[in-house]
Design a protein around this motif. Structure first.
Motif, PDB file in Angstrom:
ATOM      1  N   LEU A 388      32.343  43.830  40.286  1.00 31.23           N
ATOM      2  CA  LEU A 388      32.831  42.533  40.776  1.00 31.23           C
ATOM      3  C   LEU A 388      34.346  42.525  40.904  1.00 31.23           C
ATOM      4  O   LEU A 388      34.895  41.945  41.850  1.00 31.23           O
ATOM      5  CB  LEU A 388      32.374  41.418  39.835  1.00 31.23           C
ATOM      6  N   ARG A 389      35.022  43.176  39.977  1.00 35.70           N
ATOM      7  CA  ARG A 389      36.494  43.215  40.042  1.00 35.70           C
ATOM      8  C   ARG A 389      36.967  44.074  41.216  1.00 35.70           C
ATOM      9  O   ARG A 389      37.978  43.751  41.856  1.00 35.70           O
ATOM     10  CB  ARG A 389      37.059  43.748  38.721  1.00 35.70           C
ATOM     11  N   ILE A 390      36.273  45.161  41.493  1.00 35.21           N
ATOM     12  CA  ILE A 390      36.623  45.975  42.662  1.00 35.21           C
ATOM     13  C   ILE A 390      36.442  45.152  43.934  1.00 35.21           C
ATOM     14  O   ILE A 390      37.277  45.182  44.844  1.00 35.21           O
ATOM     15  CB  ILE A 390      35.763  47.247  42.708  1.00 35.21           C
ATOM     16  N   PHE A 391      35.346  44.406  43.997  1.00 35.82           N
ATOM     17  CA  PHE A 391      35.089  43.557  45.161  1.00 35.82           C
ATOM     18  C   PHE A 391      36.233  42.575  45.400  1.00 35.82           C
ATOM     19  O   PHE A 391      36.698  42.399  46.530  1.00 35.82           O
ATOM     20  CB  PHE A 391      33.780  42.796  44.961  1.00 35.82           C
ATOM     21  N   THR A 392      36.712  41.933  44.344  1.00 33.67           N
ATOM     22  CA  THR A 392      37.755  40.919  44.523  1.00 33.67           C
ATOM     23  C   THR A 392      39.130  41.516  44.811  1.00 33.67           C
ATOM     24  O   THR A 392      39.998  40.834  45.367  1.00 33.67           O
ATOM     25  CB  THR A 392      37.862  40.016  43.279  1.00 33.67           C
ATOM     26  N   SER A 393      39.344  42.786  44.465  1.00 29.20           N
ATOM     27  CA  SER A 393      40.688  43.362  44.574  1.00 29.20           C
ATOM     28  C   SER A 393      40.871  44.329  45.738  1.00 29.20           C
ATOM     29  O   SER A 393      42.008  44.621  46.115  1.00 29.20           O
ATOM     30  CB  SER A 393      41.055  44.090  43.277  1.00 29.20           C
ATOM     31  N   LYS A 394      39.793  44.811  46.329  1.00 29.34           N
ATOM     32  CA  LYS A 394      39.905  45.807  47.395  1.00 29.34           C
ATOM     33  C   LYS A 394      39.630  45.171  48.750  1.00 29.34           C
ATOM     34  O   LYS A 394      38.597  44.550  48.965  1.00 29.34           O
ATOM     35  CB  LYS A 394      38.929  46.969  47.168  1.00 29.34           C
ATOM     36  N   ALA A 395      40.552  45.382  49.669  1.00 24.11           N
ATOM     37  CA  ALA A 395      40.459  44.753  50.986  1.00 24.11           C
ATOM     38  C   ALA A 395      39.221  45.189  51.753  1.00 24.11           C
ATOM     39  O   ALA A 395      38.617  44.403  52.489  1.00 24.11           O
ATOM     40  CB  ALA A 395      41.712  45.090  51.801  1.00 24.11           C
ATOM     41  N   GLU A 396      38.822  46.450  51.600  1.00 23.87           N
ATOM     42  CA  GLU A 396      37.707  46.968  52.394  1.00 23.87           C
ATOM     43  C   GLU A 396      36.347  46.438  51.942  1.00 23.87           C
ATOM     44  O   GLU A 396      35.380  46.457  52.710  1.00 23.87           O
ATOM     45  CB  GLU A 396      37.681  48.499  52.342  1.00 23.87           C
ATOM     46  N   VAL A 397      36.239  46.022  50.698  1.00 20.57           N
ATOM     47  CA  VAL A 397      34.947  45.558  50.172  1.00 20.57           C
ATOM     48  C   VAL A 397      34.760  44.092  50.548  1.00 20.57           C
ATOM     49  O   VAL A 397      35.378  43.207  49.968  1.00 20.57           O
ATOM     50  CB  VAL A 397      34.869  45.756  48.644  1.00 20.57           C
ATOM     51  N   LYS A 398      33.901  43.850  51.522  1.00 19.10           N
ATOM     52  CA  LYS A 398      33.726  42.502  52.065  1.00 19.10           C
ATOM     53  C   LYS A 398      32.622  41.715  51.378  1.00 19.10           C
ATOM     54  O   LYS A 398      32.542  40.498  51.539  1.00 19.10           O
ATOM     55  CB  LYS A 398      33.423  42.589  53.570  1.00 19.10           C
ATOM     56  N   GLY A 399      31.766  42.401  50.653  1.00 14.99           N
ATOM     57  CA  GLY A 399      30.685  41.704  49.965  1.00 14.99           C
ATOM     58  C   GLY A 399      30.202  42.518  48.786  1.00 14.99           C
ATOM     59  O   GLY A 399      30.469  43.718  48.674  1.00 14.99           O
ATOM     60  N   VAL A 400      29.470  41.855  47.879  1.00 15.73           N
ATOM     61  CA  VAL A 400      28.942  42.547  46.708  1.00 15.73           C
ATOM     62  C   VAL A 400      27.559  41.992  46.385  1.00 15.73           C
ATOM     63  O   VAL A 400      27.302  40.793  46.545  1.00 15.73           O
ATOM     64  CB  VAL A 400      29.885  42.390  45.488  1.00 15.73           C
TER      65      VAL A 400
END
Length: 600
Positions: A388-400
């Motif tokens: 979840l933290r990677i999702f909120t911090s990485k621009a490329e991750v658009k959904g989780v």
């Protein structure tokens, strides 16, 4: 296309204020109940747990819990309604449990489902514009190389993931804690998605690569045939060779023995019987018009012997002309498959070995990283919050889309505060500001009890009371004769190897490196006879923990959802009940999508 650009609105979900209100009531209940979930079964007799925490006879507790279990679930209109006053459950002075009925009713109220905080999966799939007829046409049957549980999980989650990917216009999927690669393989072969499966175990990664290689060889072999021809080959495993539906994997969900953080669910070990090459030979006798297989394929394991027509993607077998006319595909999916048909010759599923943390740099792991959806099926311990933290911090991750497990392996910020704690920024629990301000701590035993499966117990798959009883009485012997109040070593699954309590004690003492001669056979049996009449105390207490388990899980899940609601760049987030809890007790997915144009 971005999520916010899509025309169909997603279902409304509870706002942060509503979640805080639910958390407030839940914490009020848990302040009294946490002592029950925190008590360790091993210390049940040595610390007189029943006498310390319960002011009722065990028979009445068991009877009240059975009656509560038979009561109907609250009507939908009542779900989520709060208590005007928390019932008097515990004594104000001694803190002992006074009312089992109030305890059970309150615990049921504060489960995720009854709080009315879940988004129905059918409602979400409808909003994501999934064509039901298309799903039926394209759906595959139970996968022969998975057990029933894993097949249920993979098919349900892959359908949702593909729907989210279509909705957001994404083709790349990152599967964290991918394990043996079942979900990753399914997403790439059936739905044509470009999947990177990341796991901390090199053994899992190597196995996933080998499995993928064999699947590709089979795909290339059967691709030239028509669907009608392939259907007539009867490639299904003979009934006598199929895994029985009741077979469970050795690492079942509630065994709670797994300790590797970067891997899958405790319940996802999926160890299947190892069949010899004769199983493949039987299948080949049914394939009279097929080309001869390479000799090395004679040694395929059972998990690679499956019904290919049921597993391959829709366009893996050339359809007949009538099927071409009746098969409907979404524009996005058709375009994806046209552009990726050549890519299948290389690989649409790439297993990678890496230990993922909240600080992991995805570009260092995946060279051709693009806008993607990050998923995880039963991510263990801290891997779920890290996702979840990677999702909120990485621009490329658009959904989780994350389904966590192994709550006992979460790191807690406010646990063991009296000790010198190592420096750590990203704790597994709590994540949200509300619980951080409360400085809330569950403790390992409570988090472990959250892994108990209430739904399984409700359908007769009860707790192993006798094995727990054996271990608790053994602890009394160890304390009295060896002066050890807390064993650093674990006895493990000794019960299944022993035919009697005497043998259990002898084997356990030997494993713990203790001198067996200190305790005679007569003494051992005296302990057994002394505590046997009190076995019902242990049974009743463990049932209280089972009833309380969904509340601890609710707290952990709401913590994660609140964290997502606190993030400015998150457009939509929800809890979704994805699996049948009897088959898969850790059944809730945390799902979130970013705002249009969000850059992390």
């Amino acid at each position: 296309m971005s999520v916010m650009a899509a025309a169909c609105p997603l279902p409304r979900t509870p706002d942060l204020a509503t979640l805080h209100d639910k958390l407030q009531g839940l914490l009020r209940f848990l302040r009294g109940a946490l002592a029950i979930s925190s008590a360790h079964t091993v210390d049940f007799y040595t610390k007189s747990v029943w006498q310390e925490l319960v002011d009722l006879p065990p028979e009445s507790v068991l009877a009240a819990l059975r009656e509560s279990a038979m009561q109907a679930e609250p009507r939908e209109a009542e779900a989520g309604s709060g208590f005007a006053e928390l019932p008097k459950i515990f004594c104000e002075t001694s803190q002992k449990l006074l009312s089992v009925e109030a305890f059970a009713r309150t615990a049921k109220h504060y489960s995720v489902q009854n709080l009315g905080l879940c988004t129905p999966s059918e409602q979400l799939l409808t909003a994501l514009r999934v064509d039901t007829r298309q799903r039926v046409d394209e759906n595959v049957k139970a996968i022969e190389f998975m057990n029933t549980k894993k097949s249920h999980e993979v098919q349900a989650m892959s359908e949702l993931i593909c729907s989210i990917a279509d909705y957001c216009g994404l083709k790349q999927i990152i599967d964290v804690g991918s394990g043996k690669g079942y979900l990753s393989s399914f997403l790439s072969l059936k739905y044509g998605l470009n999947v990177y499966g990341i796991d901390s175990s090199n053994t899992n990664t190597h196995g996933a690569k080998e499995r993928n290689r064999k699947l590709k060889k089979h795909w290339n072999l059967y691709h030239p045939q028509s669907r009608a021809d392939a259907t007539g080959l009867a490639l299904e495993m003979p009934k006598e060779l199929k895994v029985p539906k009741g077979v469970e994997c050795k690492g079942d969900a509630e065994s709670m023995q797994r300790s590797r953080l970067g891997n899958q669910d405790l319940s996802a070990t999926d160890v299947l019987p190892d069949f010899s090459g004769s199983a493949i030979s039987i299948i080949r006798k049914q394939q009279k018009n097929l080309l001869a297989q390479p000799a090395e394929e004679e040694n395929l394991y059972f998990e690679d012997a499956f019904s290919l027509i049921d597993f391959l993607p829709v366009d893996a077998i050339e359809p007949t002309s009538s099927q071409v006319q009746t098969t409907e595909k979404s524009g996005l999916r058709k375009e994806r498959r046209n552009t990726t048909s050549k890519a299948r010759d290389s690989s649409m599923y790439s297993p990678l070995t890496s230990f993922i943390t909240a600080d992991s740099q995805l570009h260092d792991i995946i060279e051709d990283l693009e806008d993607c959806l990050m998923v995880g099926l039963h991510t263990c311990g801290d891997l779920a919050p890290s996702t979840l933290r990677i999702f909120t911090s990485k621009a490329e991750v658009k959904g989780v889309c994350s389904v966590g497990c192994c709550y006992h392996l979460l790191s807690e910020e406010f646990e063991n505060q009296h000790k010198d704690r190592y420096a750590k920024e990203n704790w597994g629990f709590p994540m949200c500001h509300y619980l951080k301000e409360e400085r809330w701590c569950c403790g390992r035993n409570s988090r472990m009890s959250a892994c108990l499966a209430l739904e399984r117990v409700a359908v007769g798959q009860g707790l192993p009371t006798e094995s727990l009883f054996y271990r608790a009485v053994l602890q009394n012997i160890i304390k009295d004769y060896y002066g050890i109040s807390k064993c650093e070593q674990h006895v493990g699954k000794m019960y299944s190897k022993c035919s009697s309590f005497l043998e259990y004690v002898r084997m356990s003492l030997k494993k713990l490196g203790l001198d067996e001669s200190k305790v005679s056979e007569e003494t051992i049996m005296d302990y057994y006879e002394k505590y046997k009449p009190r076995m019902n105390e242990l049974e009743a207490f463990n049932m209280l923990k089972v009833v309380l388990a969904p509340c601890i899980e609710t707290l952990i899940l709401l913590d994660r959802l609140c964290y997502l609601k606190e993030q400015d760049g998150v457009a939509w987030s929800a809890l979704v009940k994805l699996f049948d809890p009897v088959q898969s007790p850790r059944c809730y997915a945390v799902i979130a999508l970013k705002n249009q144009g969000d850059r992390g």
